[in-house]
Write an enzyme that holds these catalytic residues in place. Structure first.
Site, PDB file in Angstrom:
ATOM      1  N   GLU A  90      48.171  40.607  31.156  1.00 14.00           N
ATOM      2  CA  GLU A  90      48.606  41.509  30.076  1.00 14.00           C
ATOM      3  C   GLU A  90      49.127  40.727  28.867  1.00 14.00           C
ATOM      4  O   GLU A  90      50.085  41.139  28.212  1.00 14.00           O
ATOM      5  CB  GLU A  90      49.677  42.476  30.576  1.00 14.00           C
ATOM      6  CG  GLU A  90      49.205  43.437  31.664  1.00 14.00           C
ATOM      7  CD  GLU A  90      48.082  44.367  31.194  1.00 14.00           C
ATOM      8  OE1 GLU A  90      47.970  44.599  29.980  1.00 14.00           O
ATOM      9  OE2 GLU A  90      47.313  44.828  32.052  1.00 14.00           O
ATOM     10  N   GLY A 114      40.455  42.521  38.803  1.00 10.54           N
ATOM     11  CA  GLY A 114      40.886  42.866  40.159  1.00 10.54           C
ATOM     12  C   GLY A 114      39.900  43.790  40.844  1.00 10.54           C
ATOM     13  O   GLY A 114      39.327  44.681  40.200  1.00 10.54           O
ATOM     14  N   THR A 118      38.289  39.989  30.772  1.00  9.22           N
ATOM     15  CA  THR A 118      38.306  38.524  30.623  1.00  9.22           C
ATOM     16  C   THR A 118      37.017  37.872  31.113  1.00  9.22           C
ATOM     17  O   THR A 118      36.373  38.332  32.048  1.00  9.22           O
ATOM     18  CB  THR A 118      39.466  37.896  31.408  1.00  9.22           C
ATOM     19  OG1 THR A 118      39.442  38.408  32.741  1.00  9.22           O
ATOM     20  CG2 THR A 118      40.785  38.226  30.781  1.00  9.22           C
TER      21      THR A 118
END
Lengths: 674, 674
Positions: free
Chosen positions: A433, A190, A151
């Site tokens: 997701e 993350g 992203t």
């Protein structure tokens, strides 16, 4: 927060003890059913007991009192320790690892999760044999520690829109990586900010002056020995979030950063040394892992809701409020119908989604074998279902956790309740997701295609074959409220909504709108249909699960009550969609209304047993309200006393701010007398 | 977080600029209507501009990066500064103070709020003349700084159940204060832990061996000069919560703590020097302030939802995702109907509750005059309405803020969005000042009494007179979707649900259940009726407000569209309740379904103008996504860069944990080549 171990000597709250005595089925029987047999339950407890004895777990500061920096450090320490211990103990089974982790890091970020869950598997799946040889071992040794970078600031679920570029330079045999715009800044991955030194990055591939779309690259980020960020790489943490405080979700900008030729993952697409691009043969292969991940989310959000129900229902049995008759004792709040109406349908929902997640996973495993045999036919229907179900369950469970929290009154708002942690850890599932609305629209688009096939009289796959049912038939519902009539009602509703929404799209197209515009104009209605489709699946799975369960009769009775409650409550909450075509008549609505209230009373005596059956250890719940022994006020008092603000009786701020302010005020002649 | 001031030189995002050019009404006209005229808008802006220039506001660390300790200190510093400045500037009007505070401490705790809002007013209302003389001036000078201490670990909304005792000792002319059980520990009062040195405490009064129920006492807690907690007083902070981090909500235990005779507030109830207890004459006097506080909550939750809508709708105009046709530009996400369906009904809800809160307040002011004239008749209906409306609005607005947050995708989860702060600050309104379910049941009980009066043919007060309407009449709804037919539909629904739920209670009583048991068995249905009653009130007020508004025609058109959207969407969301008795026929349902979609398109071109009209300064929103100029990616990038975790490129934890762990691993022969 007190764990079961700390309070082993305290007597159980008498109300909770009574609830347990009065339950009408054996908790252990249901626990065994949930976790697939007594052996597995034993194993789960064995594994978790070991995990809870780890000093790094046992002696760590309660999560509510940690700063973000402490949270980050602790997650790191714990996971590195876990990794070491799992090796020592020989814990290799994925289920064992899951339970071990659940005990060490309940509702917490795992800084190795993306490394083992995405980075390594992506190399395994998309790397060439040479790449696997070169990168997998160092990755397994944590020499290289990676994450998955997709992203961007300006781009999320729509992957084709990503702007990061990888331009092949045949002269140096390198890819030149760039985030050419502000909006192409990678954002959110993350552990990207501070932890990893490598990543898989998604970028638009340019070679020989042409763009070939999104491809995956291995991208070094930090020096492997000093950990300093490399020249051309700008990265860091993205700052605090609603939860996930232990995670250094990161941002990344690349400025003409060059990576070697062998860092593009080339198992499928290839760039030859001269820059020639070779297309992959099959592009649909990644479908499967998406289905598995989304089915996994259904399971994990159901577990979060289950935990919230454990806390709220135990607390509702302990908490007393308002005398029933003047001067009499105050009632357990679980005896108020309004409290039952809040919590019991959510308890049923937790079970329903738990079973649904498992059903999707088994369907997937079955269908995977067909796919290996070259038959891809069943994949689209399962893909569409798992997308919608991920959205349907994560919305439902997140909202449900908040209802549980608020059902605990003021105490639910304290971090001592454990509920805010569960909520902020689970609610991102609505976005990651695949953003939920986009997921629902994927399901909707599949249903639209199915409806067109029904119009043509074509046969549909099993999971959607009900769409061609006769919609003129009225409900078979009688005062028995038979399971079959409930399933039929949900199928009728979903089939009718799909038909109506599809007709709306077609009407707009006939009026001259483009297919995209027409679909958008009916997308709200299509979404209603998609939700109804997911809902009927969950009801059907619950009914099948209960019907086929090999459990004691009393256990089956309790589970059947929950199943009916789930279905009847869902009808009442969406009644308009069942009434628009008079599928139910008004007598049937009266039957269902009154059945809903009866079902709440039927769940009541078993409520505590039904949450006990999930078998969550106090240390996993981390809740003063949800303790197995019910000593909630003791725990809340201990929690308050240990608040870091209480280290000093008088804070420095009194001397710094309050006292000077007061001295400034005109002194009151009366104040001396106080 | 960047404020408007920081970015004065940046160009406005072109999409937002276009939205503003294309709006079909003048924003200023609506702003003037919302805030009651151009003079008041001017004054609000003047006041807030001064507040935003205060160095303590302008130079403070962004709220997302503050620790709890910093948050506490800053709230204290800011409020003490504000107090001083308001004196210097001569700001005495309550509305001015509100706007000043909104700018200095947006969605933050005010450590003087309970002191000025509860402690002082309670002394003024319940103290004798001597008590007022003695305590008010020191309180105004902050020599004594107090809070209001009611809830206990084991007791919340049910005040009669409180266990703290105050036993009069005639020998020493003192009250002996005790929290005799663990569950009687006072828990939750704001600013109790560390800040205040005094409180009003609610306790069971014992004198001459008899309990006389709950009374109020002034209770010193800390030494007025050293601030140390007094002997016999154990108190502290209760630890971190979901939000409210700047507030030292506290706990308090009292152990034979003696307070002087004149510390019982004796304007109404009295204890004579010999211990004789004298009852108060009228116990219903505190009704009024509860109505005002609850009406105030309706207003403040509507403002929170409004802020969330400003952020989500501006961001939806800036954010683009998914190309409309292959290769074309990506669409503004506000153009997706599913996004409109999420946000526009919430925008309408924010306006609806804002008007409803104001309507309850004006009704109260009108009725207060009647009460002063000795006429208490209208109070129960208003009290019941305000209780339900507090619950209905706080539930709706809290859930709505979360929908707004999730509509911003992943970025909504970052504290940079400003949305988590708004949510955690507003959601406690579901619990404080009367737990929502209990509030709804109060409204329900009132409706039950009304229904009994309808059965007897008695006349009802205006606000509930619709309950006696003819329920056999069908809806007058045509394709015009007239406002009158919408109001009638909501009244029909509420009247029918009240009738049905009342009949259920009566049926259970006829079956031999006690009135309490019977009411409990139908309480879910009674709650449905209570919600429907509140809903009809909000719709009716919105319709009246729009109809009577003195605004430009275009503004009125935009507001009427919102009003219809609120009403039509509410029908569709609760359709079953309108269909059970075939009040609507299926043609009418089709009309409403299609009208809902048309209304979404009608709001679309004005959406940004409709949120601009709330006139929230960027510094109040504290949102990278909701900035007036729309430079969201710039702001998110700046936010990330300033994350405290980024102060060092390589964190100490790398050297402490990661490096040693890696050295421990078997070294990989391949790793040197990387």
């Amino acid at each position: 927060m007190a764990s079961a171990g700390d309070t082993g000597t305290m007597a159980m709250n008498p109300d909770l003890a009574k609830e347990r005595r009065n339950a009408r089925f054996h908790v252990e029987d249901l626990t065994n059913f949930i976790y697939h047999g007594p052996e597995r339950v034993k194993r789960k407890r064995y594994i978790q007991n070991i995990a809870l004895q780890e000093p790094v777990v046992k002696n760590s500061k309660p999560s509510a009192f940690r700063t973000r920096e402490e949270e980050y450090e602790l997650s790191l320490t714990k996971q590195l320790h876990v990794l070491r211990r799992q090796k020592e103990l020989g814990i290799t089974d994925e289920v064992d690892k899951f339970y071990y982790n659940e005990a060490t890091s309940p509702n917490e970020n795992n800084p190795l999760g993306l490394h083992f869950g995405m980075f390594i598997p992506t190399i395994e799946k998309h790397g060439t044999e040479e790449q696997k040889k070169k990168f997998l071992q160092p990755a397994k040794d944590l020499k290289i520690w990676g994450t998955y970078v997709q992203t961007e600031l300006g781009h999320g679920t729509f992957i084709r829109g990503l702007e990061t570029t990888a331009t092949f330079d045949p002269k140096t045999q390198e890819f030149v990586m760039n985030t050419p715009t502000l909006s192409s800044t990678k954002y959110w991955p993350g552990n990207l900010g501070k932890t990893v030194n490598y990543c898989i990055i998604m970028a638009q591939l340019y070679t020989q002056g042409k763009c070939h779309g999104i491809h995956m690259f291995l991208c070094p980020l930090r020096d492997l020995s000093t950990h300093q960020s490399l020249p051309g790489v700008e990265l860091g943490d993205i700052g605090p979030k609603f939860g996930y405080s232990g995670n250094d979700n990161g941002y990344l900008r690349l400025n003409n950063f060059r990576i070697p030729y062998d860092h593009m993952l080339m198992r499928y697409s290839k760039v030859l040394k001269d820059g020639t691009y070779l297309k992959p043969e099959n592009t649909k292969l990644s479908y499967g892992s998406m289905v598995m991940i989304r089915a996994g989310i259904v399971g994990s959000v159901s577990r979060a809701l289950a935990q919230a129900c454990v806390i709220a229902i135990r607390y509702s049995a302990v908490r007393r409020q308002t005398e029933v008759s003047p001067g009499g004792p105050e009632a357990q709040i679980i005896d108020y119908q309004t409290q039952q109406y809040k919590l019991f349908p959510l308890l049923a929902t937790a079970y329903a989604f738990y079973f649904a997640g498992q059903a999707v996973q088994s369907s997937f495993l079955r269908i995977s074998k067909e796919i290996e045999a070259g038959n891809l036919q069943q994949m689209p229907v399962l893909h569409a279902l798992s997308a919608g179900l991920k959205a349907f369950s994560s919305w439902g469970c997140s909202a449900g956790v908040e209802v549980c929290r608020m059902s605990c009154g003021g105490h639910g708002y304290s971090l001592a309740s454990g509920l805010p942690k569960i909520y902020t850890n689970i609610v991102p599932a609505c976005t990651y997701e695949g953003e939920n609305s986009v997921m629902m629209l994927q399901t909707a688009r599949y249903l639209f295609k199915c409806a067109l096939r029904v119009q043509k009289g074509e046969k549909l796959p099993d999971l959607v074959s009900y769409l061609s049912m006769d919609l003129s038939k009225k409900s078979c519902m009688t005062s028995d409220v038979a399971l079959g009539c409930l399933v039929e009602a949900y199928q009728h509703r979903a089939a009718r909504l799909t038909k109506v929404a599809t007709a709306a799209v077609q009407r707009y197209m006939n009026d001259g709108k483009s297919p995209t515009a027409a679909f958008n104009m009916a997308s709200t209605q299509m979404t209603w249909a998609a939700k109804a489709h997911c809902h009927q699946y969950v009801v059907k799975v619950f009914v099948n699960t209960v019907t086929e369960a090999k459990i004691q009769d009393n256990t089956k009775a309790a589970l059947t009550t929950l199943c009916k409650l789930y279905a009847v409550n869902g009808i009442m909450e969406n009644l308009g969609e069942f009434l628009q075509d008079q599928f139910f008549n008004s007598d049937q609505v009266n039957i269902l209304t009154s059945k809903l209230m009866t079902l709440l009373s039927d769940v009541r005596p078993d409520a505590v047993a039904l949450v006990d059956a999930f078998d969550y250890h106090d240390s996993v719940l981390e809740s003063c309200l949800g303790r197995y022994d019910g000593n909630v006020y003791y725990a809340l008092y201990q929690y308050a006393k240990s608040s870091p603000l209480n280290e000093k009786d008088v804070l420095d701020s009194f001397h710094k701010y309050i006292k000077p302010m007061r001295d400034e005020q005109a002194s009151s002649p009366l104040s001396a007398k106080l």
